[in-house]
Motif scaffolding. Structure first.
Motif, mmCIF file in Angstrom:
data_model
loop_
_atom_site.group_PDB
_atom_site.id
_atom_site.type_symbol
_atom_site.label_atom_id
_atom_site.label_comp_id
_atom_site.label_asym_id
_atom_site.label_seq_id
_atom_site.Cartn_x
_atom_site.Cartn_y
_atom_site.Cartn_z
ATOM 1 N N VAL A 91 49.010 38.954 56.312
ATOM 2 C CA VAL A 91 47.727 39.090 55.617
ATOM 3 C C VAL A 91 47.550 40.499 55.035
ATOM 4 O O VAL A 91 47.046 40.662 53.922
ATOM 5 C CB VAL A 91 46.557 38.756 56.572
ATOM 6 N N ARG A 92 47.978 41.491 55.776
ATOM 7 C CA ARG A 92 47.711 42.886 55.394
ATOM 8 C C ARG A 92 48.163 43.218 53.966
ATOM 9 O O ARG A 92 47.356 43.752 53.189
ATOM 10 C CB ARG A 92 48.347 43.821 56.423
ATOM 11 N N PRO A 93 49.392 42.924 53.553
ATOM 12 C CA PRO A 93 49.788 43.261 52.170
ATOM 13 C C PRO A 93 48.972 42.516 51.109
ATOM 14 O O PRO A 93 48.671 43.066 50.045
ATOM 15 C CB PRO A 93 51.261 42.849 52.086
ATOM 16 N N HIS A 94 48.600 41.284 51.427
ATOM 17 C CA HIS A 94 47.803 40.517 50.463
ATOM 18 C C HIS A 94 46.402 41.113 50.318
ATOM 19 O O HIS A 94 45.878 41.203 49.205
ATOM 20 C CB HIS A 94 47.735 39.042 50.878
ATOM 21 N N LEU A 95 45.829 41.533 51.429
ATOM 22 C CA LEU A 95 44.511 42.176 51.366
ATOM 23 C C LEU A 95 44.615 43.512 50.627
ATOM 24 O O LEU A 95 43.722 43.885 49.861
ATOM 25 C CB LEU A 95 43.951 42.391 52.768
ATOM 26 N N PHE A 96 45.700 44.238 50.875
ATOM 27 C CA PHE A 96 45.905 45.518 50.203
ATOM 28 C C PHE A 96 46.023 45.313 48.691
ATOM 29 O O PHE A 96 45.423 46.053 47.901
ATOM 30 C CB PHE A 96 47.154 46.201 50.761
ATOM 31 N N ASN A 97 46.781 44.303 48.280
ATOM 32 C CA ASN A 97 46.913 44.007 46.849
ATOM 33 C C ASN A 97 45.576 43.610 46.234
ATOM 34 O O ASN A 97 45.271 43.992 45.102
ATOM 35 C CB ASN A 97 47.946 42.908 46.616
ATOM 36 N N GLU A 98 44.780 42.843 46.967
ATOM 37 C CA GLU A 98 43.438 42.484 46.476
ATOM 38 C C GLU A 98 42.583 43.729 46.300
ATOM 39 O O GLU A 98 41.848 43.855 45.312
ATOM 40 C CB GLU A 98 42.748 41.516 47.445
ATOM 41 N N ALA A 99 42.674 44.655 47.259
ATOM 42 C CA ALA A 99 41.894 45.892 47.174
ATOM 43 C C ALA A 99 42.346 46.732 45.976
ATOM 44 O O ALA A 99 41.516 47.327 45.280
ATOM 45 C CB ALA A 99 42.030 46.686 48.473
ATOM 46 N N ILE A 100 43.649 46.767 45.727
ATOM 47 C CA ILE A 100 44.162 47.521 44.573
ATOM 48 C C ILE A 100 43.662 46.902 43.272
ATOM 49 O O ILE A 100 43.179 47.592 42.381
ATOM 50 C CB ILE A 100 45.706 47.561 44.589
ATOM 51 N N THR A 101 43.753 45.574 43.185
ATOM 52 C CA THR A 101 43.320 44.865 41.979
ATOM 53 C C THR A 101 41.829 45.085 41.723
ATOM 54 O O THR A 101 41.409 45.288 40.588
ATOM 55 C CB THR A 101 43.613 43.358 42.102
ATOM 56 N N ALA A 102 41.033 45.068 42.795
ATOM 57 C CA ALA A 102 39.590 45.246 42.664
ATOM 58 C C ALA A 102 39.190 46.719 42.626
ATOM 59 O O ALA A 102 38.009 47.042 42.502
ATOM 60 C CB ALA A 102 38.872 44.549 43.813
ATOM 61 N N LYS A 103 40.178 47.619 42.746
ATOM 62 C CA LYS A 103 39.960 49.072 42.742
ATOM 63 C C LYS A 103 38.960 49.496 43.820
ATOM 64 O O LYS A 103 38.052 50.287 43.583
ATOM 65 C CB LYS A 103 39.506 49.539 41.364
ATOM 66 N N LYS A 104 39.165 48.939 45.021
ATOM 67 C CA LYS A 104 38.316 49.274 46.167
ATOM 68 C C LYS A 104 39.064 50.282 47.040
ATOM 69 O O LYS A 104 39.821 49.915 47.933
ATOM 70 C CB LYS A 104 37.969 48.021 46.966
ATOM 71 N N THR A 105 38.840 51.544 46.753
ATOM 72 C CA THR A 105 39.562 52.610 47.433
ATOM 73 C C THR A 105 39.315 52.612 48.930
ATOM 74 O O THR A 105 40.245 52.805 49.726
ATOM 75 C CB THR A 105 39.152 53.979 46.842
ATOM 76 N N ASP A 106 38.082 52.399 49.345
ATOM 77 C CA ASP A 106 37.766 52.393 50.778
ATOM 78 C C ASP A 106 38.557 51.311 51.511
ATOM 79 O O ASP A 106 39.079 51.547 52.611
ATOM 80 C CB ASP A 106 36.264 52.179 51.008
ATOM 81 N N ASP A 107 38.647 50.129 50.909
ATOM 82 C CA ASP A 107 39.417 49.049 51.525
ATOM 83 C C ASP A 107 40.904 49.382 51.578
ATOM 84 O O ASP A 107 41.590 49.087 52.551
ATOM 85 C CB ASP A 107 39.200 47.727 50.779
ATOM 86 N N MET A 108 41.415 50.021 50.509
ATOM 87 C CA MET A 108 42.830 50.411 50.495
ATOM 88 C C MET A 108 43.128 51.372 51.646
ATOM 89 O O MET A 108 44.122 51.209 52.361
ATOM 90 C CB MET A 108 43.191 51.074 49.162
ATOM 91 N N ILE A 109 42.254 52.339 51.834
ATOM 92 C CA ILE A 109 42.440 53.324 52.906
ATOM 93 C C ILE A 109 42.342 52.659 54.272
ATOM 94 O O ILE A 109 43.170 52.894 55.157
ATOM 95 C CB ILE A 109 41.426 54.476 52.761
ATOM 96 N N ARG A 110 41.342 51.800 54.444
ATOM 97 C CA ARG A 110 41.156 51.116 55.735
ATOM 98 C C ARG A 110 42.379 50.252 56.070
ATOM 99 O O ARG A 110 42.912 50.313 57.177
ATOM 100 C CB ARG A 110 39.896 50.239 55.694
ATOM 101 N N ILE A 111 42.848 49.476 55.134
ATOM 102 C CA ILE A 111 43.999 48.598 55.363
ATOM 103 C C ILE A 111 45.261 49.419 55.620
ATOM 104 O O ILE A 111 46.064 49.102 56.502
ATOM 105 C CB ILE A 111 44.186 47.613 54.180
#
Length: 116
Positions: A91-111
């Motif tokens: 799940v982690r890489p998929h969530l990270f890719n979603e965060a990158i696509t949505a440009k959610k920096t906080d989520d990228m850092i958390r993941i």
């Protein structure tokens, strides 16, 4: 004297019977509880396996959004389940890719921190 002896014997016998009855109740309770737990454990194992199979089937069909939702549902219901470690890694890489696509920096850092 005879009455006192008879009463003492009667009291001891009654105490012994009560003790035996209590022991039987405890033993029956323990057996019932143990058999109920094993049934619940089997049921939980089956639910665990069924939840993983739903993810597995969606992932095999390359339906990533559905597989991701099944994986998240599995991890919510079985955070320490048989397949939890694998699914967290999946799940982690998929969530990270979603965060990158949505440009959610906080989520990228958390993941990213969770991965470390």
């Amino acid at each position: 004297m005879y009455e006192q002896t008879r009463y003492r014997i009667y009291s001891e016998a009654r105490f012994s019977i009560n003790k035996s009855a209590m022991l039987m109740v405890v033993l029956v309770s323990m057996v019932a509880t143990a058999s109920g737990r094993s049934g619940m454990a089997q049921s939980a194992e089956k639910q665990d396996a069924d939840a993983y199979k739903a993810f597995f089937d969606a992932n095999q069909a390359r339906d990533i959004p559905t597989a991701l939702s099944f994986a998240k549902a599995y991890l919510e219901k079985f955070p320490t389940g048989k397949y939890a470690a694998y699914l967290k890694g999946w799940v982690r890489p998929h969530l990270f890719n979603e965060a990158i696509t949505a440009k959610k920096t906080d989520d990228m850092i958390r993941i990213g921190k969770e991965a470390l």
